[in-house]
Design a protein around this motif. Structure first.
Motif, PDB file in Angstrom:
ATOM      1  N   HIS A 178      40.970  64.609  41.914  1.00  0.00           N
ATOM      2  CA  HIS A 178      40.786  63.158  41.992  1.00  0.00           C
ATOM      3  C   HIS A 178      41.573  62.581  43.169  1.00  0.00           C
ATOM      4  N   HIS A 218      42.763  59.540  29.398  1.00  0.00           N
ATOM      5  CA  HIS A 218      44.215  59.402  29.531  1.00  0.00           C
ATOM      6  C   HIS A 218      44.819  59.086  28.166  1.00  0.00           C
ATOM      7  N   THR A 248      50.585  64.690  33.077  1.00  0.00           N
ATOM      8  CA  THR A 248      49.843  63.428  33.097  1.00  0.00           C
ATOM      9  C   THR A 248      48.345  63.764  33.156  1.00  0.00           C
ATOM     10  N   ASP A 249      47.504  62.726  33.155  1.00  0.00           N
ATOM     11  CA  ASP A 249      46.058  62.915  33.311  1.00  0.00           C
ATOM     12  C   ASP A 249      45.469  63.848  32.260  1.00  0.00           C
ATOM     13  N   ASN A 297      49.616  59.607  43.361  1.00  0.00           N
ATOM     14  CA  ASN A 297      50.570  60.422  42.610  1.00  0.00           C
ATOM     15  C   ASN A 297      51.163  61.519  43.486  1.00  0.00           C
ATOM     16  N   GLU A 318      52.823  61.266  30.691  1.00  0.00           N
ATOM     17  CA  GLU A 318      51.902  60.143  30.775  1.00  0.00           C
ATOM     18  C   GLU A 318      52.043  59.167  29.603  1.00  0.00           C
ATOM     19  N   HIS A 357      52.187  57.549  35.194  1.00  0.00           N
ATOM     20  CA  HIS A 357      50.767  57.233  35.338  1.00  0.00           C
ATOM     21  C   HIS A 357      50.375  56.017  34.510  1.00  0.00           C
ATOM     22  N   HIS A 380      45.272  61.969  43.648  1.00  0.00           N
ATOM     23  CA  HIS A 380      46.134  63.154  43.668  1.00  0.00           C
ATOM     24  C   HIS A 380      46.002  63.967  44.957  1.00  0.00           C
ATOM     25  N   SER A 389      47.497  54.956  39.245  1.00  0.00           N
ATOM     26  CA  SER A 389      46.113  55.122  39.686  1.00  0.00           C
ATOM     27  C   SER A 389      45.955  54.965  41.191  1.00  0.00           C
ATOM     28  N   HIS A 425      40.755  66.687  30.968  1.00  0.00           N
ATOM     29  CA  HIS A 425      40.577  65.525  31.843  1.00  0.00           C
ATOM     30  C   HIS A 425      39.241  65.710  32.557  1.00  0.00           C
ATOM     31  N   ASN A 478      49.668  56.083  29.707  1.00  0.00           N
ATOM     32  CA  ASN A 478      48.746  55.410  30.621  1.00  0.00           C
ATOM     33  C   ASN A 478      48.427  53.973  30.252  1.00  0.00           C
TER      34      ASN A 478
END
Length: 261
Positions: free
Chosen positions: A60, A193, A144-145, A15, A166, A218, A63, A12, A123, A168
């Protein structure tokens, strides 16, 4: 022919994923400061000025935090879908027109000798997408995500040589943590996640005899632990007759370059 990759950072707080062949060098996401990205590239002895481009998964901040900085510093092209571009343009600073490129979801774009296939995930972002990387018979999947792993995603990413996947959170840790209930609902929902358990169930459906390496990625700093994630996924895979070594990722340390093929 071979692919080599490193998870520069995962979590978090930031990445970034690097993959290369003899002809092509690509960065996926730049969710750390420019200084941190340079340091992480130094850990794997790669010159970021030699990158062929930067691929973006979604807007996000974990990223894209250093995206504009590193793109301007090394004059690198950036590839993202239209909705992601619209959401992130005000956050990454000024770029020249020859640094902005579209990469639609559910499409394939070729960079040198690497074919990159994009696919949509669920997501809470404008149009989040992740990638599989193909070179001849070699295949690496970055996933991921996402709130859940659909059958369409499974079909896209199945039978890869290596996965960055992922895992998470631990559901009970998340339910007991100090987060507001609205945040917990977001993480647990279809646009949040996936948990350690969901990660294991999805991996059991997609890995094959050719799969040699899996990185669990992640991980939540608040609601997971490396040992717990690895133990949970490993146990669930073994219950389904799958015995494969699992590897950790870190938000502040690059994994050594791993060679596929």
């Amino acid at each position: 022919m071979s692919l080599r990759f490193s998870v520069l950072a995962s979590g978090s707080t930031g990445n970034a994923f690097y993959i290369e062949s003899d002809r092509t060098k690509l960065l996926v996401d730049a969710g750390l400061s420019g200084k941190e990205l340079d340091r992480l590239f130094g850990e794997i002895d790669v010159d970021p000025g030699q990158l062929s481009g930067i691929l973006v998964t979604h807007e996000h901040s974990d990223h894209i935090k250093g995206l504009g900085i590193i793109a301007r510093k090394y004059q690198l092209p950036i590839y993202a879908n239209e909705k992601t571009w619209k959401r992130m343009e005000n956050s990454i600073g000024k770029l020249t027109i020859d640094q902005k490129f579209l990469f639609d979801s559910h499409s394939v774009k070729t960079f040198g000798d690497i074919d990159v296939e994009s696919f949509r995930v669920s997501h809470d972002a404008a149009e989040p997408m992740f990638y599989t990387f193909h070179q001849g018979k070699n295949k690496v999947a970055l996933v991921t995500d996402l709130g859940y792993v659909s059958e369409r995603i499974k079909k896209t990413i199945e039978d890869a040589d290596a996965y960055v996947f992922e895992a998470n959170h631990d559901v009970e840790m998340l339910r007991m943590c100090r987060y507001p209930w609205s945040v917990k609902q977001r993480i647990l929902g279809d646009s949040g996640h996936i948990s350690n358990e969901d990660s294991a169930l999805a991996l059991a459906d997609i890995i094959s005899n050719r799969t040699k390496r899996i990185y669990l990625a992640h991980l939540s700093e608040e609601n997971n632990m490396k040992d717990l994630a690895r133990m949970t996924v490993d146990q669930m895979l073994k219950e389904r007759g799958i015995d494969i070594e699992l590897h950790d990722t870190d938000p502040k340390q690059a994994t050594p370059l791993y060679k596929v093929g």
